[in-house]
Design a protein around this motif. Structure first.
Motif, short mmCIF file in Angstrom:
data_model
loop_
_atom_site.label_atom_id
_atom_site.label_comp_id
_atom_site.label_asym_id
_atom_site.label_seq_id
_atom_site.Cartn_x
_atom_site.Cartn_y
_atom_site.Cartn_z
N ALA A 1 6.66 5.00 8.52
CA ALA A 1 5.50 3.99 8.86
C ALA A 1 5.64 3.06 9.85
O ALA A 1 4.75 2.40 10.17
CB ALA A 1 5.15 3.42 7.50
N GLY A 2 6.88 2.89 10.10
CA GLY A 2 7.33 1.88 11.19
C GLY A 2 6.91 0.39 11.05
O GLY A 2 6.51 -0.39 11.62
N VAL A 3 7.27 0.20 9.58
CA VAL A 3 6.77 -1.30 9.30
C VAL A 3 7.85 -2.35 9.51
O VAL A 3 7.69 -3.55 9.30
CB VAL A 3 6.45 -1.40 7.61
CG1 VAL A 3 5.25 -0.56 7.10
CG2 VAL A 3 7.73 -0.90 6.71
N PHE A 4 9.05 -1.96 9.72
CA PHE A 4 10.38 -2.52 10.14
C PHE A 4 10.45 -2.87 11.60
O PHE A 4 10.09 -1.91 12.47
CB PHE A 4 11.58 -2.15 9.31
CG PHE A 4 11.45 -1.76 8.07
CD1 PHE A 4 11.00 -2.89 7.30
CD2 PHE A 4 11.77 -0.72 7.42
CE1 PHE A 4 10.85 -2.83 5.77
CE2 PHE A 4 11.63 -0.38 6.04
CZ PHE A 4 11.14 -1.47 5.39
N ASP B 1 0.80 -1.32 -0.05
CA ASP B 1 -0.01 -0.01 -0.08
C ASP B 1 0.74 1.13 0.18
O ASP B 1 0.44 2.15 -0.71
CB ASP B 1 -1.08 -0.01 1.14
CG ASP B 1 -2.06 -1.05 1.23
OD1 ASP B 1 -2.34 -1.59 -0.10
OD2 ASP B 1 -2.35 -1.52 2.21
N ILE B 2 1.84 1.18 0.71
CA ILE B 2 2.97 2.44 0.82
C ILE B 2 3.58 2.61 -0.44
O ILE B 2 3.82 3.68 -1.04
CB ILE B 2 4.02 2.17 1.69
CG1 ILE B 2 3.13 2.10 3.20
CG2 ILE B 2 5.02 3.18 2.03
CD1 ILE B 2 4.01 1.77 4.32
N ILE B 3 4.04 1.37 -1.16
CA ILE B 3 4.58 1.58 -2.55
C ILE B 3 3.42 1.91 -3.50
O ILE B 3 3.89 2.93 -4.32
CB ILE B 3 5.22 0.11 -3.05
CG1 ILE B 3 6.16 -0.26 -1.97
CG2 ILE B 3 5.61 0.32 -4.52
CD1 ILE B 3 6.89 -1.62 -2.34
N GLY B 4 2.26 1.57 -3.60
CA GLY B 4 1.34 1.97 -4.22
C GLY B 4 1.79 2.06 -5.85
O GLY B 4 2.29 0.85 -6.35
N ASP B 5 1.33 3.03 -6.54
CA ASP B 5 1.98 2.87 -8.15
C ASP B 5 2.94 3.85 -8.26
O ASP B 5 3.09 4.32 -9.26
CB ASP B 5 0.47 3.41 -8.79
CG ASP B 5 0.10 4.80 -8.46
OD1 ASP B 5 0.61 5.44 -7.58
OD2 ASP B 5 -0.91 5.09 -8.97
N ALA C 1 11.89 6.74 2.92
CA ALA C 1 11.61 7.64 3.92
C ALA C 1 10.07 7.23 4.48
O ALA C 1 9.89 7.32 5.43
CB ALA C 1 11.71 9.12 3.43
N ASP C 2 9.48 7.13 3.54
CA ASP C 2 7.96 6.65 3.95
C ASP C 2 7.84 5.38 4.65
O ASP C 2 7.32 5.20 5.90
CB ASP C 2 6.98 6.68 2.76
CG ASP C 2 6.88 8.07 2.03
OD1 ASP C 2 7.16 9.32 2.62
OD2 ASP C 2 6.26 8.21 0.93
N VAL D 1 12.83 6.36 -5.21
CA VAL D 1 13.36 5.49 -4.29
C VAL D 1 13.79 6.13 -3.01
O VAL D 1 13.12 5.59 -1.69
CB VAL D 1 14.68 4.67 -4.77
CG1 VAL D 1 15.09 3.93 -3.86
CG2 VAL D 1 13.96 3.94 -6.12
N VAL D 2 14.28 7.06 -3.04
CA VAL D 2 14.52 7.83 -1.66
C VAL D 2 13.28 8.10 -0.87
O VAL D 2 13.31 7.85 0.47
CB VAL D 2 15.27 9.17 -2.16
CG1 VAL D 2 15.71 10.04 -0.75
CG2 VAL D 2 16.70 8.97 -2.44
N SER D 3 12.26 8.56 -1.55
CA SER D 3 11.03 9.12 -0.83
C SER D 3 10.50 7.73 -0.33
O SER D 3 9.75 7.76 0.83
CB SER D 3 10.32 9.74 -1.80
OG SER D 3 9.55 9.07 -2.81
#
Length: 758
Positions: A148-151, A106-110, A143-144, A138-140
């Protein structure tokens, strides 16, 4: 028909789509497809590649330019895809597979992810990889993802390096799963750390293990922090893409996972006590290390992914330790391949002929091999212990006993584990050559083999040798009746000079039909003035001399030569070493009248006296051709050494250690007690007999060539056998050799009737 495939790694949480199925790969990396369907794999809404559905797939197959080829892993597009996929792992460890959190998509999206930005960069790998690293998209994204704290690890995640990504790609493509820093519990309450490389397919597999002090990381050393990890990832990547450093192995003197794991073996590299991150005291040859090794073997044999059978494979130190642990008889140990090994740490390593070998152990430190330690070194002072214990029975509990704390010479009397021992006959061989032969003879297993090789570093990893050793372990660890044990147990590479050789197979060792042939020394001058090194050669012939004679020589050697380390032994232009053949005296034979094949042990008997309390006696066997040139039996040099004029065979003895061990001596090899009670210093002018073992060797002395024997007070030559120099019986002193009817002296060589040459 609905089928299940797996993305190797495994890679879980990656999105997939087929004409009839879609979803995320599960925790086992599984996806669904139907026969004939092409599967698309995606990050967010961006396709990273497609392939035909199959039971097992990997990322290298998803890029058509690469199409699964292991030789194309440096493709920039594939590298960038892999960098991002592996970066998305929840833990970021790049071990145990890659587990992508579902919310990542969802964060990667399109977002327009472009893994190969510009075809103009084609062939300019670094530019394309850097362009992807700096791509604002890729940089952004990173950062997102971090915000988002997914890791699980809250440290800001950066892109996986190209080297680390390609190494994981390679393992995935080859069906190898890596598990770093696996904790192995010990019976004493402590633990060891190991790296485990398992076949990706389910099932129980046999184990090939090594436990040592060199470090379990790629090449050697240990990974103590992130910087170490990246450095070793770089080394591994370079090894598989050109190998500019010329490494013969993935890890120092252990099996290569890229060969063995695809053959159905789990490979385990263990850091022994006190090395790497493993706690404890570093005592590389002590009983505590052997007991920890035994615990590691038993642990490996009891894991659910193990079939219960453990084999050991290793070279040099990693061969020596096999016998120590085998003497403790671990239940799961089922076979061993020991290349360049030793079993008697007094005679074969520490005190050659009673003379302190002061090079080998410091050589480790000079060359950065050990200690491979994370944190402060905690080690026994094995160098001091060795120097302080010049006799074999000095302190059996600490040194040279079967359960010694520092130098353990194991009791092999109860060991029945199948053994394949390998002795190397190159110029480095005198370090382990005798030990490999003695290990074969001293291990009572009925299932054993012995090879004599010309070049152990190259041959240990050569396709033919690996195939033999795989077959050996297949037989003993997998129960495959492949005929490997039906072949002759002895295989000798008979050297003919300049690296050339032929193979001779035998049924026993030493060879039963050997003719132990003597050439007698005569201290009268020879009329031969040969190779320009020295003109005072003495006689040597098949018949004893009829008159008494003597030859004296200075026992003194320039201290600059006596203190030489390995760097000065290379024979290069910068070396200040004198030619090692210029000290002492030399005996020379007439040209031999037929070819002589030498294969086995030799010996020398001398009558000696000195005007000091002791003398060091170094014996070298050399061969001189019809043009008065020394025959080079080493051939192309290895291990970075350039040692010239290395002899066909060598022997050593400190005269005060001349007491024979009658229980161990044979017709072909004199053995000495080296006991404190048998120590016999010389009395000035006293003439005493000494017998010296020449280590086992192979070589052809051609018709018309001469045999030369050097008797020296010091030779300063060798790798791993640079001996101590005691000026108290060298400086200003003279040694004398006596020959004649009352002092019969000779060299005895193992002449074997020649078989058909291949």
């Amino acid at each position: 028909m609905l089928r299940t495939g797996v993305v190797a790694g495994p890679v879980s949480g990656i999105k997939y789509e087929t004409p009839s199925c879609s979803g995320l790969t599960n925790e086992r990396g599984e996806f669904q497809y139907r026969d004939g369907e092409r599967v698309a794999f995606l990050l967010g809404e961006t396709a990273i590649g497609t392939l035909m559905g199959a039971p097992r797939v990997n990322l290298t197959q998803m890029v058509s330019r690469v199409d699964g080829s292991p030789h194309k892993l440096k493709d920039p597009g594939l590298t960038n895809i892999a960098r991002l996929v592996f970066t998305l792992d929840r833990e970021g460890a790049r071990d145990h597979g890659t587990r992508i959190p579902a919310e990542v998509h969802d964060i990667i999206g399109d977002r327009p992810l472009d893994f190969r930005r510009d075809i103009a960069f084609a062939g300019r790998e670094d530019d394309e990889i850097q362009a992807f690293t700096e791509d604002p998209v890729v940089v952004s994204l990173l950062a997102d993802l971090n915000s988002a704290g997914v890791f699980e690890n809250r440290t800001p995640r950066q892109l996986c390096s190209p080297a680390a990504a390609r190494n994981e790609l390679r393992r995935n493509a080859m069906g190898i799963r890596r598990f770093r820093d696996v904790k192995i519990p010990l019976s004493n309450g402590s633990h060891l750390y190991a790296d485990v490389f398992r076949p990706a397919e389910d099932g129980e597999h046999p184990v090939i293990m090594g436990c040592g002090v060199y470090g379990k990381a790629f090449n050697h050393h240990s990974i103590c922090d992130d910087a170490d990890l990246e450095a070793h990832e770089q080394m591994e990547d370079e090894y598989f893409h050109g190998n500019a450093d010329g490494l013969p192995w993935e890890n120092h003197e252990t099996v290569n996972t890229a060969v063995w794991v695809p053959n159905g073996y789990t490979v385990i590299r263990v850091d022994g006590p006190g090395s790497g991150k493993s706690p404890g005291t570093l005592a590389p040859w002590g009983i505590a290390t052997a007991e920890a090794y035994k615990d590691a073997i038993e642990w490996a044999g009891e894991q659910p992914w193990s079939n219960g059978n453990v084999g050991l494979w290793g070279m040099s130190y990693l061969a020596v330790t096999q016998h120590a642990v085998a003497s403790l008889q671990p239940a799961h140990l089922k076979a061993m391949v020991a290349i360049g090994t030793d079993i008697d740490l007094y005679e074969q390593v520490a005190y050659n002929g009673g003379i302190l070998n002061e090079e080998f152990f410091p050589h480790w430190y000079r060359n950065g091999l050990v200690p491979a330690v994370c944190g402060e070194l905690n080690a026994v002072d094995f160098l001091k212990t060795m120097r302080d214990n010049p006799f074999k029975d000095s302190d059996p509990e600490a040194i040279f006993g079967p359960r010694a704390e520092v130098f353990m010479s194991p009791d092999m009397s109860g060991v029945t584990v199948p053994l394949w021992a390998v002795a190397a006959t190159t110029h480095v061989s005198h370090l382990h050559q005798l030990g490999s032969s003695e290990t074969y003879l001293g291990t009572p297993t009925p299932h054993k083999k012995l090879d004599f090789w010309e070049d152990w570093l190259v041959k240990s990893y050569a396709e033919e040798s690996v195939a033999d050793h795989v077959a050996f372990f297949d037989h003993w660890l997998k129960g495959i009746d492949n005929g490997i044990m039906d072949k002759p147990p002895i295989r000798l590479e008979i050297r003919t000079g300049k690296g050339a050789s032929y193979i001779q197979e035998e049924e026993e060792w030493p060879i039963a039909r050997t003719r132990y042939t003597k050439w007698f020394f005569d201290a009268a001058p020879s009329d031969w003035s040969g190779d320009g090194v020295r003109g005072d050669f003495l006689r040597m012939s098949p018949t004893p001399p009829s008159e008494e004679a003597r030859a004296s020589y200075s026992a003194e050697v320039r201290l600059a030569d006596a203190a030489l380390g390995p760097e000065s032994l290379r024979g290069d232009a910068e070396s200040t070493a004198t030619d090692p053949r210029t000290t002492g005296v030399s005996f020379i034979s007439d040209p031999v009248t037929e070819d002589h094949v030498l294969a086995g042990y030799g010996s020398v008997k001398l009558w000696v006296s000195a005007d000091s309390q002791d003398m060091d006696i170094y014996v070298s066997l050399r061969v001189i051709d019809e043009k008065n040139r020394e025959v080079d039996y080493s051939g192309p040099t290895t291990m970075g050494l350039k040692t010239a004029h290395y002899p066909l065979a060598k022997g050593w003895l400190k005269a005060s250690h001349r007491k024979l061990d009658l229980a161990r001596s044979t017709e072909y090899a004199p053995k000495h007690t080296h006991l404190k009670a048998d120590h016999a210093p010389l009395n000035e002018g006293e003439v005493v007999p000494v017998e010296i073992e020449l280590i086992p060797h192979t070589g052809v002395v051609r018709k018309g060539h001469r045999i030369r024997i050097d008797i020296q007070p010091y030779d300063g030559q060798g790798h791993g056998t640079h001996h101590a120099y005691d000026p108290s019986y060298h400086t200003g002193t003279t040694n004398t050799l006596h020959t004649g009817p009352d002092h019969t002296a000779h060299v005895q060589l193992p002449v074997v009737p020649r078989q058909s040459q291949r």
